[in-house]
Design an enzyme around this catalytic site. Structure first.
Site, mmCIF file in Angstrom:
data_model
loop_
_atom_site.group_PDB
_atom_site.id
_atom_site.type_symbol
_atom_site.label_atom_id
_atom_site.label_comp_id
_atom_site.label_asym_id
_atom_site.label_seq_id
_atom_site.Cartn_x
_atom_site.Cartn_y
_atom_site.Cartn_z
ATOM 1 N N ASP A 94 17.349 22.741 -10.436
ATOM 2 C CA ASP A 94 17.806 23.575 -9.323
ATOM 3 C C ASP A 94 16.825 24.738 -9.171
ATOM 4 O O ASP A 94 15.622 24.518 -9.081
ATOM 5 C CB ASP A 94 19.253 24.021 -9.562
ATOM 6 C CG ASP A 94 19.834 24.838 -8.415
ATOM 7 O OD1 ASP A 94 20.197 24.239 -7.386
ATOM 8 O OD2 ASP A 94 19.921 26.071 -8.543
ATOM 9 N N HIS A 293 24.202 16.704 -8.019
ATOM 10 C CA HIS A 293 23.245 17.798 -8.176
ATOM 11 C C HIS A 293 23.003 18.205 -9.621
ATOM 12 O O HIS A 293 21.916 18.669 -9.970
ATOM 13 C CB HIS A 293 23.740 19.015 -7.387
ATOM 14 C CG HIS A 293 22.829 20.190 -7.488
ATOM 15 N ND1 HIS A 293 21.522 20.145 -7.034
ATOM 16 C CD2 HIS A 293 23.016 21.436 -8.002
ATOM 17 C CE1 HIS A 293 20.950 21.319 -7.244
ATOM 18 N NE2 HIS A 293 21.823 22.111 -7.841
#
Length: 318
Positions: A94, A293
């Site tokens: 991320d 994610h």
């Protein structure tokens, strides 16, 4: 606790051998890498995962401009030196991925290899990102919502545990609409959490203990973490000298096919072109089926196998 680049960083550390620095994303902490510590250290690597500035037990500078890409890369460079090393393997997920990629871009002399999870390598666009998303989505893209001083900070701090539970589930591969390419748009009046599902049961890969650890790490609030987003346009200005530059360190990119980030505008096209854009790419991007994610937490076995193959190859080649 380590003094680095004018701040004190909390780190978790395990093992001996070549240094591997693991950089977390938003809204996370060093704990997001807990599945990686044993496999990497058992393979003969020294594993270090910091709470990055603005997160967890590390310092949270008040000045928004203390969170530019140069400060964040400077923290990584300073950490490597503070640990008594001159070089390291740098891996990020991320927001940690752009920091890892930019560390390799700005200090290739210090990066033995770089891996990014979820967020692909940086290729500087032709316009400031906040301004571009504001125009494209009428101010509703989540970056622009985060850029409003104090707004998201207050919304997320009202109930930290619920905020994090919603975030983890919403962006995971377990969410019903994961991978459908929907852009993360926010009603600026209602906030973001109002539209997020609150699961009755956490995903199998994320325990109540994990949520406890994450909740504790945000006891100082979200402002430091959100300040990273408030520098997106400033970072675009600061990195003008590197426009068109590519990462030359050996590189690995891993992402999930149910992750919304690789579906951001222009990103699918970038990922498709990565093998020709980046001659340093060790293999074609690794796409994990059914993964959302939170790559290294949702698919720890596959991520660990890929990272170990990459790191062992580079160590044997050095």
């Amino acid at each position: 606790m380590v003094d680095v680049n004018g701040v004190r960083l909390h780190i978790a550390e395990q093992g001996t051998g070549p240094l591997v620095v693991l950089l977390h994303g938003f809204p996370e902490s060093w704990h997001s890498w807990h599945h990686q510590f044993d496999p990497l250290s058992d393979a003969g690597f020294r594993v270090v995962a910091p709470d990055q500035r603005g997160y967890g037990r590390s310092d949270h500078p008040d000045d928004v401009e203390a969170y530019t890409i140069f400060h964040l890369v400077g923290d990584v460079v300073g950490l490597i030196h503070a640990l008594g090393e001159q070089k390291a393997y740098v891996i990020g997920h991320d927001w940690g991925a752009p920091i890892a990629w930019h560390t390799a871009l700005l200090r290739p002399d210090m990066v033995l290899g770089v891996a990014g999870l979820s967020v692909p390598p940086p290729f500087r666009g032709t316009e400031p990102p906040l301004a571009a998303m504001d125009q494209r989505f009428g101010g509703r893209f989540y970056w622009n919502y985060f850029n409003r001083p104090g707004v998201a900070d207050a919304e997320f701090a009202q109930d930290i545990r619920t905020t994090l539970r919603k975030f983890i589930y919403q962006a995971s591969g377990d969410a019903p609409d994961a991978g459908e390419g929907k852009q993360p748009l926010v009603d600026p009046e209602r906030g973001w959490l109002a539209t997020m599902a609150d699961p009755e049961v956490l995903p199998e890969w994320f325990s109540e203990d994990d949520l406890d650890a994450l909740t504790e790490s945000f006891s100082q609030g979200f402002t430091g973490a959100l300040n990273w987003y408030r520098n997106l346009d400033r970072n675009w200005e600061l990195t003008a000298p590197w426009h068109g530059a590519v990462v030359t360190s050996p590189s690995l990119y891993i992402y999930g096919d149910r992750d919304g980030v690789p579906a951001f505008p222009g990103t699918p096209e970038l990922i498709a072109k990565l093998p020709e854009l980046m001659p340093s790419l060790w293999r074609e991007p690794l796409k994990l089926a059914g993964c959302g994610h939170w790559t290294q937490q949702e698919r720890p076995d596959e991520v660990n196998a890929a990272l170990l193959e990459f790191l062992r190859f580079l160590r044997a080649s050095s």
